[in-house]
Design a protein around this motif. Structure first.
Motif, short mmCIF file in Angstrom:
data_model
loop_
_atom_site.label_atom_id
_atom_site.label_comp_id
_atom_site.label_asym_id
_atom_site.label_seq_id
_atom_site.Cartn_x
_atom_site.Cartn_y
_atom_site.Cartn_z
N UNK A 287 -9.31 55.66 70.00
CA UNK A 287 -8.97 56.15 71.12
C UNK A 287 -10.18 55.70 72.41
N UNK A 288 -11.31 56.06 71.98
CA UNK A 288 -12.22 55.81 72.79
C UNK A 288 -12.35 54.23 73.26
N UNK B 154 -10.22 52.65 73.92
CA UNK B 154 -9.06 52.27 74.76
C UNK B 154 -9.20 53.13 76.17
N UNK B 155 -10.25 53.58 76.26
CA UNK B 155 -10.95 54.61 77.43
C UNK B 155 -10.53 55.86 77.38
N UNK B 156 -10.04 56.60 76.43
CA UNK B 156 -9.58 57.75 76.35
C UNK B 156 -10.71 58.68 75.94
N UNK B 157 -10.99 59.54 76.85
CA UNK B 157 -12.16 60.83 76.45
C UNK B 157 -11.69 61.55 75.08
N UNK B 158 -12.81 61.80 74.50
CA UNK B 158 -12.46 62.56 73.21
C UNK B 158 -11.90 63.71 73.17
#
Lengths: 492, 249
Positions: free
Chosen positions: A445-446, A448-452
């Motif tokens: 996820x990270x 792909x730019x997604x915050x934890x």
């Protein structure tokens, strides 16, 4: 004033619990302690008939003989029951006497503006605005119901009784006597027994034959006073061929000591009737050091009395320091159906021991259990469930699925399934999985730019999807938000 | 220069995996990194993407003028560094559509662009899917759950197409793929080649390079790049093997 400063300090430290505000209003609170005279005083306060007082006194006498149970996988010091107050109610300015309770339904008492404000802050509108809402609400503040919206319209147009338990005792004594304690008798367990003795307010619902309740009914429980127990008693009766969706929500201010919540819910479902009972529980969970929080010791049980009746429990449990709760179905009627869909999330030092009991008595009775436990922080999360097939339950079926998810390395997930099958024609299936919110998933996820935090929330919501789909839509949204809030700071 | 890696050293579980690796990539270039098993190919991809279990012990990496090693993994992604995984991860219960939209909007937010709503996103994703010849059902399935190896890689290509990164690192994306899936990956890369986008193809085999012509080929051996050149290196590897080339270098 001193108390208020403390509360503000605590709130500052507990930014994750947004329902943690405290309402300052004139209240009448009994002195701490529990004796027979307190039981009598509660009954007198509510202007109850003799049979109700007798019910309380019998329970109190039995309660004195019971030991506090500690078999759940949750650790707490034995409680000092003399250190709690067993009655607390906001004073309504214009009727500060005993006649208030009996006058309740006839002339709507004024709602304390501070209390109304507290509920508005929780998104629950009382008074005229409440009458326009898509949902009917019974608002319970500490020990009493302060307002029940749409009650009159439901009764006049559909014959649906939706009122506080106290009102029901006054206005529908025959119905209350017929059902009170029939599903959860006072001697059932320690906390149910305590509840029967000191029952504060709750909700009473009766859906007449063949009526499909036009709006969802709901109760919102708010514990406000410190060191006060809330002991609501809720009864839901669905007569033959009727149906209703009932929803409860709960919250409490941030407190540094344990608050006790020991509720009893009894649901009776007659032939061809259907009850959907949903709970979004967001009691204060206590702080990181295990200080304070709600002790949620609740007995919820329903009986599918008639043939083809159906009872469905759906719960999203995110709060409470300790949860001890097993919403159950007694499947008495032939072809009756019981369902239990649960999401229990624990974080910090919360302890949850929750699950269900499905008792199959009737022929071809069917039950489904889907439980999703999520543990984060230093919490412990337990699924405990019983599936019991009696010899009479020809062709009974059960499907159980228990999934646990662990976030981080300091939490625990446990599953205790109990199976008792006494009829060879029964089919019982049990599936269980345990998974971690893996480093791999988070990194994916990270990358792909997604915050934890968003990633965890997305992964956990995905894990719970099957259950959230069972919640009424607006509550599903609420539950998803709650999960996100409750998960904050779950990964170190 | 899009990416400047100087003398990069890294360990994982106290084992040295990169031992002074230097690599410079200009905008628009396609670089292939080849090497035997255990040479540090996947480690390089992981370190550049910021995987936590890798410790950088020396050297530097500058991406678009910024110190890459100081950035969180999500910040690297938002800045335009994309990693296509050797083993794309499954996320049960989360639809591919939600995942893609969340990722796209996170990257857009970092660039100061407004989030795409459901409708706008649908249109955008449709374009990209038809570019890659992908079927509708991809969107409704859970992220990579029950996907074949080829489907997972295609899904990564779709993410790459959506996020429009400036540097795409493909970590052995071609391993374990049948010829059709391999062609699909190549098609994705070729469709996205542009003067301001660069690629690093980390690969074990030369097969992918038959479909995507790289500008530069590097041989990675024992944690450093020992030789760089053009397509002629591929033939040389075939002939002599990595050990001999490394020994001669």
């Amino acid at each position: 004033m001193q108390t208020q400063v403390e509360i503000v300090d605590l709130l500052g430290a507990q930014s994750t619990y947004k329902e943690g505000f405290f309402t300052k209003t004139a209240v009448e609170t009994f002195a701490k302690g529990l004796t027979e005279s307190v039981v009598r005083a509660i009954s007198a306060k509510k202007n109850e008939p003799q049979w109700m007082l007798d019910f309380r006194l019998a329970a109190y006498a039995h309660w004195l003989t019971l030991p506090e149970p500690h078999w759940a996988k949750a650790e707490y010091q034995p409680l000092d029951y003399q250190d709690y107050s067993y009655y607390s109610a906001p004073q309504c300015g214009n009727c500060a006497n005993e006649a208030c309770a009996s006058a309740g339904a006839v002339s709507e008492p004024e709602i304390d503006p501070e209390v109304a404000k507290a509920f508005a802050a929780l998104g629950i509108h009382l008074g005229a605005e409440g009458e326009e809402a898509e949902i009917a609400v019974d608002a319970i503040f500490d020990s009493v119901s302060v307002s029940t919206t749409k009650s009159r319209a439901l009764l006049e147009k559909h014959g649906v009784i939706f009122c506080s338990f106290s009102e029901a005792v006054q206005h529908y004594p025959a119905l209350v006597q017929q059902y009170l304690g029939t599903v959860v008798p006072h001697h059932d367990n320690f906390f149910a027994c305590l509840n029967a003795a000191v029952a504060s307010d709750g909700t009473f619902v009766y859906i007449p034959k063949g009526v499909s309740c036009p709006v969802p009914l709901s109760t919102y429980f708010r514990i406000n006073e410190a060191k006060t127990g809330q002991f609501e008693r809720t009864i839901v009766i669905a007569d033959e061929g009727s149906s209703v969706s009932y929803i409860e929500g709960c919250s409490a201010p941030v407190r540094d000591s344990y608050q006790l919540h020991a509720a009893v819910v009894e649901v009776i479902v007659h032939a061809d009737a259907e009850v959907k009972y949903s709970t979004v529980q967001n009691w204060y969970p206590g702080d990181d050091n295990c200080e304070g929080g709600i002790l949620n010791f609740v007995t919820k049980r329903g009986v599918c009395k008639g043939a083809r009746s159906k009872l469905s429990w759906t719960q999203a449990e995110t709060g409470s320091a300790i949860t001890w709760k097993y919403p159950s179905c007694i499947l008495e009627g032939d072809d009756s159906v019981g369902e239990f869909y649960s999401v229990a999330l624990t974080n910090r030092r919360q302890q949850a021991d929750t699950g269900t009991k499905m008792i199959h008595i009737g022929k071809r009775t069917k039950s489904t259990i889907i439980s999703k436990g999520i543990s984060a922080g230093k919490s412990e999360n337990v699924y405990r469930g019983l599936v019991k097939i009696l010899p009479t339950a020809e062709g009974a079926r059960n499907f159980t699925q228990c999934d646990s998810m662990l976030i981080g390395k300091q939490c625990g997930a446990h599953t205790f399934p109990y199976l008792e099958v006494q009829n060879a024609t029964a089919q019982v299936e049990h599936e269980a999985t345990t998974s971690n919110v893996g480093e791999d998933q988070l990194f994916y996820c990270a990358q792909r730019g997604i915050r934890e935090e968003d990633a965890i929330s997305m992964i956990v919501n995905g894990f719970c999807k099957e259950v959230f789909q069972k919640l009424p839509l607006e509550f599903a949204v609420e539950a998803e938000k709650l999960l996100a809030i409750s998960l904050e700071g779950s990964v170190g | 220069m899009l990416l400047q890696v100087e003398n990069l050293q890294a360990t994982v579980a106290d084992k040295e995996v990169l031992r002074g690796l230097t690599l410079n990539i200009k905008a628009g270039e396609v670089h292939a990194i080849m090497g035997p098993n255990g040479a540090g190919k996947s480690s390089l991809a992981s370190v550049l993407a910021g995987r936590e279990d890798y410790d950088v012990t020396g050297g530097s990496a500058v991406f678009q003028g910024e110190d890459l090693l100081e950035m969180d993994p999500e910040a690297r992604a938002q800045a335009g560094l994309f990693l296509a995984f050797q083993y794309p991860v499954e996320i049960p219960g989360v639809s591919n559509k939600l995942f893609l939209q969340t990722a796209l909007n996170a990257v857009r937010a970092a660039k100061g662009l407004p989030a795409l709503d459901m409708f706008e996103f649908s249109q955008f994703v449709q374009e990209k899917m038809s570019l890659l010849g992908m079927r509708q059902e991809f969107l409704t399935r859970d992220v990579n759950v029950g996907f074949s190896g080829g489907e997972k890689k295609r899904n990564d290509m779709l993410q790459m197409a959506l996020l429009e990164p400036s540097l795409c690192i493909l970590d052995e994306t071609d391993s374990g793929l049948d010829i059709d899936a391999l062609k699909a990956v190549a098609q994705g890369v070729n469709a996205m080649r542009s003067p301001d986008r660069s690629f690093v193809l980390v690969t074990h085999y030369q097969r992918l390079l038959e479909y995507v012509a790289p500008d530069v080929i590097h041989i990675l051996y024992q944690g450093r790049i020992v030789k760089s050149g053009g397509m002629e290196l591929v033939a040389q590897i075939e002939e002599q093997g990595y050990d001999a080339i490394a020994a001669a270098a």
